[in-house]
Design a protein around this motif. Structure first.
Motif, short mmCIF file in Angstrom:
data_model
loop_
_atom_site.label_atom_id
_atom_site.label_comp_id
_atom_site.label_asym_id
_atom_site.label_seq_id
_atom_site.Cartn_x
_atom_site.Cartn_y
_atom_site.Cartn_z
N ARG A 1 1.14 -1.17 -0.01
CA ARG A 1 0.13 0.09 -0.02
C ARG A 1 1.01 1.20 -0.06
NH1 ARG A 1 -5.52 -0.47 2.94
NH2 ARG A 1 -5.02 1.56 4.03
N ASP A 2 1.90 1.25 1.04
CA ASP A 2 2.80 2.26 0.95
C ASP A 2 3.59 2.70 -0.30
OD1 ASP A 2 4.12 4.49 2.61
OD2 ASP A 2 5.75 3.22 2.25
N SER B 1 2.98 1.55 -3.17
CA SER B 1 2.01 1.62 -4.59
C SER B 1 1.56 3.30 -4.67
CB SER B 1 0.74 0.72 -4.54
OG SER B 1 -0.22 0.97 -3.30
N LYS B 2 1.68 4.02 -3.36
CA LYS B 2 1.42 5.29 -3.61
C LYS B 2 2.44 6.16 -4.32
CE LYS B 2 -1.32 5.09 0.75
NZ LYS B 2 -1.27 5.60 2.11
N PRO C 1 2.64 4.15 -8.94
CA PRO C 1 1.24 3.66 -9.47
C PRO C 1 1.54 2.57 -10.57
CG PRO C 1 1.19 5.88 -8.94
CD PRO C 1 2.76 5.60 -8.75
N VAL D 1 -6.93 0.02 -1.47
CA VAL D 1 -5.57 0.99 -1.62
C VAL D 1 -5.12 0.56 -2.80
CG1 VAL D 1 -3.80 2.01 -0.75
CG2 VAL D 1 -5.65 2.10 0.44
N GLU E 1 -7.01 0.88 -5.96
CA GLU E 1 -7.05 2.39 -6.07
C GLU E 1 -5.63 2.87 -6.76
OE1 GLU E 1 -7.10 6.83 -3.96
OE2 GLU E 1 -7.70 5.01 -3.05
N ASN E 2 -4.54 2.32 -6.52
CA ASN E 2 -3.50 2.52 -6.95
C ASN E 2 -2.94 1.74 -8.05
OD1 ASN E 2 -2.78 4.53 -5.17
ND2 ASN E 2 -1.92 3.31 -3.65
N ASN F 1 4.48 8.28 7.55
CA ASN F 1 3.09 8.31 8.09
C ASN F 1 3.44 8.83 9.46
OD1 ASN F 1 1.08 7.08 6.04
ND2 ASN F 1 2.85 5.84 5.98
#
Length: 499
Positions: A286-287, A289-290, A293, A312, A315-316, A376
């Motif tokens: 998740r981290d 892929s931000k 993308p 997430v 989305e990415n 984060n």
């Protein structure tokens, strides 16, 4: 002429001291593991070195190789026997001394040496030894290379050209740690427990983490090859519980558990809860892929179904590839697909640049987790974990099954579930929606609850994992169903741990 290895010799005899002994089952899918003195002797290790040197020549690779050893009472002796065999086959050997397995992988890049042979039994209990090998960085040997090496060694089909040489590389760990922390620093104030189970990582992990700028609470970092506290295995509940206690006592932000040769990392959050490696993989995916993308991530077939369902990642536009369990298999797949990272439930993580070099390194995994926390700053490990859908998952459970029998048992289990699927039979009270048979069998029920059975590549065991996105009750029902199919085979013994 060097004699053919025998499968068994009696200790304290002339033959044991004068002939090679190598048990065939020690050649695993992607590395080699034996009980020293019972399944391989010193001359057998020498034969392994001769075979490896011969294989490098056969593969058209330069006969130049890095070697190192883990902290077991007999590992340096085994390494030097391996070195003598490699030199007899004409290899130039670069010895980096006491090392983590990822140090040997790093040395292939740092010293520009094509091949490596790291003497380690990883997290296996004392008495075990082994060698992790590769000749095409960052990949390590897979079934094809291991199969050919087995043929060469057992048939004594050596090419002993001689002309080998030896060089000891002084103070190599400093070069490794310098590279690890270069241009990297954790800005967020973090307190970290570093547990090493008295294994090799204890000599290196605390220093590396401190140089990243975090406060380190060392736990069982004194080198002791008898492993007096617990086995240095981040899948072992004893180790995880020891880390939990230290995290709570010191109010740490995260606890790391490094395995015996430092290529894996287990994780405990600030509340003392273990986070299984496949779930950590989802958090890291998740981290990352931000930042990347459309990235591809590889997960082994034992891993959580969250990789496919996480919003997430969707989305990415992350692409998820489930692949065969085993560090060599996942490592190769990550390279082939140019994936950003690959995650194995056992804790082997593989990061391509810019995070890593494609091989598994527990300290690089810890670094990636610290950088995730750094990105984060208002969230804890439990906060990040809490953003994922809750699932109920067992630890990795391993019932005993002899090496000579385990693959046949898995074949029968696969066939049994295939017949159930074809006949419309239910598993744990629900229809079977899918079977994944890329590595053993992953049987998936209609509600997403799944169970996996495969053969261990390292020990005389099977591997069983269960997960349910519905409830603990459904997880236990699936375990009962899977275990029921296993118990149709009398070759299957007791579990090392169970729910």
């Amino acid at each position: 002429m060097f004699p053919k290895p025998k499968p068994q010799l009696t200790p304290n005899t002339y033959a044991f001291e004068s002939e090679p002994m190598v048990k065939a089952t020690g050649f695993r899918e992607y590395d080699a593991r034996w009980i020293f003195g019972k399944e391989i002797n010193v001359m057998g290790v020498q034969a392994l070195g001769m075979g490896l040197g011969t294989l490098l020549k056969e593969m058209g690779k330069p006969q130049e190789i890095v070697t190192g050893h883990d902290f077991r009472s007999y590992s340096s002796t085994i390494k030097m026997a391996l070195v003598s065999g490699l030199m007899a086959a004409g290899c130039k050997v670069h010895d980096i001394g006491l090392a983590l397995t990822p140090m040997a992988y790093f040395a292939q890049f740092e010293l520009d040496v094509p091949a490596c042979a790291m003497v380690t039994a990883s997290h296996n209990e004392n008495g075990w030894t082994g060698v992790k090998m590769g000749a095409d960085r960052p990949r390590t040997f897979g079934p094809d290379e291991m199969g050919r090496l087995k043929e060469i060694v057992l048939n004594a089909a050596f090419d002993l050209a001689g002309g080998g040489s030896y060089v000891f590389v002084e103070n190599f760990p400093k070069r490794y740690i310098d590279d690890l922390v270069k241009d990297r620093a954790i800005k967020r104030p973090l307190k970290v427990v570093a547990a090493c189970g008295n294994g090799t990582a204890g000599a290196f992990a605390p220093e590396a983490l401190e140089r990243l700028g975090v406060e380190v609470i060392p736990l069982d970092t004194e080198l002791d090859h008898s492993f007096p506290k617990y086995n240095p295995n981040p899948e072992d509940m004893e180790m995880l519980h020891a880390i939990r206690d230290a995290v709570l006592e010191h109010k740490a932000d995260v606890g790391f558990g490094f395995d015996g040769d430092g290529d894996r990392c287990g994780v405990i959050d600030e509340k003392g809860q273990e986070i299984y490696a496949d779930v950590i993989g989802v958090m890291l995916a998740r981290d990352l892929s931000k930042l990347h993308p459309d990235a591809t991530f590889v997960a082994d077939v034992k891993s959580t179904g969250l990789y496919q369902t996480d919003p997430v990642l969707k989305e990415n536009r992350a692409h998820i590839d489930y692949w065969k369990t085993g560090h060599s298999h996942i490592k190769r797949r990550v390279t082939e697909l140019n994936a950003v990272a690959g995650f194995e439930k056992s804790g082997h993580f593989f990061f391509n640049p810019p995070v890593g070099r494609g091989y598994d390194d527990g300290l690089v995994s810890a670094l990636a987790i610290l950088e995730m926390l750094d990105r984060n700053p208002d969230k804890s490990m439990s906060d990040l974990r809490g953003e994922l859908q809750k699932t109920w998952q067992t630890p990795t459970m391993s019932p005993h099954c002899d090496d000579e029998k385990k693959y046949g048992v898995v074949d029968k289990v696969v066939k049994r579930f295939e017949e159930m699927h074809a006949n419309g039979e239910k598993v744990a009270g629900q229809p079977i929606s899918e079977l994944v048979t890329v590595n053993g069998v992953r049987v998936i029920a209609e509600d997403g609850t799944w169970g996996l059975v495969r053969a261990s590549s390292n020990k005389p065991e099977l591997v069983v994992v269960i997960e349910s996105p519905v409830s603990e009750e459904r997880m236990r029902e699936m375990f009962k169903a899977v275990d029921g199919v296993l118990r149709e085979n009398p070759e299957v013994g007791d579990y090392n741990q169970s729910i």
